[in-house]
Design an enzyme around this catalytic site. Structure first.
Site, PDB file in Angstrom:
ATOM      1  N   HIS A 110      71.023  42.651 103.619  1.00 41.32           N
ATOM      2  CA  HIS A 110      71.088  43.949 104.302  1.00 41.32           C
ATOM      3  C   HIS A 110      72.354  44.701 103.871  1.00 41.32           C
ATOM      4  O   HIS A 110      72.305  45.899 103.576  1.00 41.32           O
ATOM      5  CB  HIS A 110      71.150  43.760 105.822  1.00 41.32           C
ATOM      6  CG  HIS A 110      69.935  43.142 106.452  1.00 41.32           C
ATOM      7  ND1 HIS A 110      70.005  42.064 107.299  1.00 41.32           N
ATOM      8  CD2 HIS A 110      68.620  43.450 106.367  1.00 41.32           C
ATOM      9  CE1 HIS A 110      68.785  41.744 107.730  1.00 41.32           C
ATOM     10  NE2 HIS A 110      67.914  42.561 107.160  1.00 41.32           N
TER      11      HIS A 110
ATOM     12  N   LYS B 107      59.400  40.226 118.779  1.00 41.45           N
ATOM     13  CA  LYS B 107      59.756  39.272 117.723  1.00 41.45           C
ATOM     14  C   LYS B 107      60.561  38.095 118.266  1.00 41.45           C
ATOM     15  O   LYS B 107      60.920  37.205 117.512  1.00 41.45           O
ATOM     16  CB  LYS B 107      60.575  39.974 116.634  1.00 41.45           C
ATOM     17  CG  LYS B 107      59.739  40.551 115.507  1.00 41.45           C
ATOM     18  CD  LYS B 107      60.617  40.757 114.282  1.00 41.45           C
ATOM     19  CE  LYS B 107      59.826  41.021 113.030  1.00 41.45           C
ATOM     20  NZ  LYS B 107      60.720  41.181 111.867  1.00 41.45           N
TER      21      LYS B 107
ATOM     22  N   ARG C 175      61.835  43.035  98.883  1.00 39.30           N
ATOM     23  CA  ARG C 175      62.289  41.803  98.241  1.00 39.30           C
ATOM     24  C   ARG C 175      61.258  41.266  97.272  1.00 39.30           C
ATOM     25  O   ARG C 175      61.567  40.809  96.185  1.00 39.30           O
ATOM     26  CB  ARG C 175      62.567  40.734  99.297  1.00 39.30           C
ATOM     27  CG  ARG C 175      63.858  40.905 100.007  1.00 39.30           C
ATOM     28  CD  ARG C 175      63.880  40.109 101.271  1.00 39.30           C
ATOM     29  NE  ARG C 175      62.895  40.626 102.213  1.00 39.30           N
ATOM     30  CZ  ARG C 175      62.815  40.266 103.473  1.00 39.30           C
ATOM     31  NH1 ARG C 175      63.619  39.349 103.946  1.00 39.30           N
ATOM     32  NH2 ARG C 175      61.930  40.814 104.269  1.00 39.30           N
TER      33      ARG C 175
ATOM     34  N   SER D  49      66.668  37.003 107.458  1.00 39.76           N
ATOM     35  CA  SER D  49      67.337  36.574 108.698  1.00 39.76           C
ATOM     36  C   SER D  49      66.679  35.310 109.234  1.00 39.76           C
ATOM     37  O   SER D  49      67.362  34.393 109.692  1.00 39.76           O
ATOM     38  CB  SER D  49      67.252  37.672 109.754  1.00 39.76           C
ATOM     39  OG  SER D  49      67.886  38.839 109.310  1.00 39.76           O
TER      40      SER D  49
HETATM   41  P1  ADP Z   1      62.166  44.054 110.083  1.00 41.71           P
HETATM   42  O1  ADP Z   1      61.940  43.177 111.269  1.00 41.71           O
HETATM   43  O2  ADP Z   1      61.931  45.505 110.374  1.00 41.71           O
HETATM   44  O3  ADP Z   1      61.516  43.612 108.805  1.00 41.71           O
HETATM   45  P2  ADP Z   1      64.678  43.075 109.017  1.00 41.71           P
HETATM   46  O4  ADP Z   1      65.970  43.074 109.747  1.00 41.71           O
HETATM   47  O5  ADP Z   1      64.068  41.748 108.716  1.00 41.71           O
HETATM   48  O6  ADP Z   1      63.746  43.985 109.886  1.00 41.71           O
HETATM   49  O7  ADP Z   1      64.815  43.897 107.675  1.00 41.71           O
HETATM   50  C1  ADP Z   1      65.173  45.245 107.668  1.00 41.71           C
HETATM   51  C2  ADP Z   1      64.914  45.828 106.303  1.00 41.71           C
HETATM   52  O8  ADP Z   1      65.765  45.189 105.359  1.00 41.71           O
HETATM   53  C3  ADP Z   1      63.496  45.611 105.770  1.00 41.71           C
HETATM   54  O9  ADP Z   1      63.118  46.741 105.031  1.00 41.71           O
HETATM   55  C4  ADP Z   1      63.621  44.417 104.891  1.00 41.71           C
HETATM   56  O10 ADP Z   1      62.651  44.421 103.859  1.00 41.71           O
HETATM   57  C5  ADP Z   1      65.014  44.636 104.307  1.00 41.71           C
HETATM   58  N1  ADP Z   1      65.635  43.388 103.880  1.00 41.71           N
HETATM   59  C6  ADP Z   1      65.717  42.234 104.568  1.00 41.71           C
HETATM   60  N2  ADP Z   1      66.347  41.281 103.848  1.00 41.71           N
HETATM   61  C7  ADP Z   1      66.660  41.855 102.663  1.00 41.71           C
HETATM   62  C8  ADP Z   1      67.288  41.394 101.469  1.00 41.71           C
HETATM   63  N3  ADP Z   1      67.664  40.129 101.342  1.00 41.71           N
HETATM   64  N4  ADP Z   1      67.458  42.272 100.442  1.00 41.71           N
HETATM   65  C9  ADP Z   1      67.031  43.550 100.588  1.00 41.71           C
HETATM   66  N5  ADP Z   1      66.409  44.046 101.666  1.00 41.71           N
HETATM   67  C10 ADP Z   1      66.227  43.211 102.697  1.00 41.71           C
END
Ligand code: ADP
Length: 158
Positions: A17, A41, A90, A128
């Site tokens: 992130h 979630k 990703r 995460s």
């Molecule tokens: P959500 O529950 O909305 O998917 P996340 O917190 O898991 O929320 O992710 C938020 C955003 O960040 C999403 O668009 C996800 O694809 C992106 N994201 C998560 N991990 C990574 C990563 N390792 N590299 C790039 N983008 C990421």
């Protein structure tokens, strides 16, 4: 100049992130990291804890702010004078859900564009949920999340 909203659960915020936010901060006038309450979630951290961790690791970015939300994303985006929703991609497996979400949001608010940044290769496998899983099983997560977050995960998992 354009303002962007970067929405997600951020349970917790990871180096993946952070990398995306760093890159976005150079492209947009302002980036609002929007932390979704997302109770369906069943997150490990409550919304305020997730917001506080993100604020903590993003203090050095002058044009980035962090806000929690539990209303409709397009409404939140309009309220923050942003015209772009930013998401990270990703892998191909992210694509189908993201495509659906972007279509829904366009249908709700045609003036807001969803833009995607592809992940830096070293974070392509990072999520995460995997970080939490590794931490629960006693694995080393220092490469995956900022220091402040490690301390919070340790507190939470005991
Ligand atoms: P959500 O529950 O909305 O998917 P996340 O917190 O898991 O929320 O992710 C938020 C955003 O960040 C999403 O668009 C996800 O694809 C992106 N994201 C998560 N991990 C990574 C990563 N390792 N590299 C790039 N983008 C990421």
């Amino acid at each position: 100049m354009v303002n962007a909203v970067y929405p997600g659960t951020f349970d917790p915020i990871t180096n993946g992130h952070l990398d995306l936010i760093k890159r976005a901060a150079k492209m947009f006038e302002h980036v609002t990291v929007a932390v979704a309450s997302n109770n369906t979630k069943n997150p490990l951290f409550d919304m305020n804890e997730r917001v506080d961790m993100a604020i903590d690791v993003l203090t050095d970015f002058e044009n980035v702010s962090v806000v929690g939300f539990d209303n409709l994303l397009v409404e939140f985006t309009e309220m923050h004078n942003a015209s772009v929703i930013l998401r990270g991609l990703r892998a191909v497996s992210d694509f189908e859900y993201e495509f659906q979400l972007a279509g829904m949001n366009r249908s709700l608010a045609p003036d807001i564009e969803t833009l995607f940044l592809t992940t830096a290769e070293q974070y392509a496998y990072l999520s995460s949920s995997l970080v939490k899983e590794v931490a629960r099983l006693g694995g080393n997560i220092t490469k995956f999340v900022p220091e402040q977050v490690i301390a919070e995960i340790e507190k939470k998992l005991g």
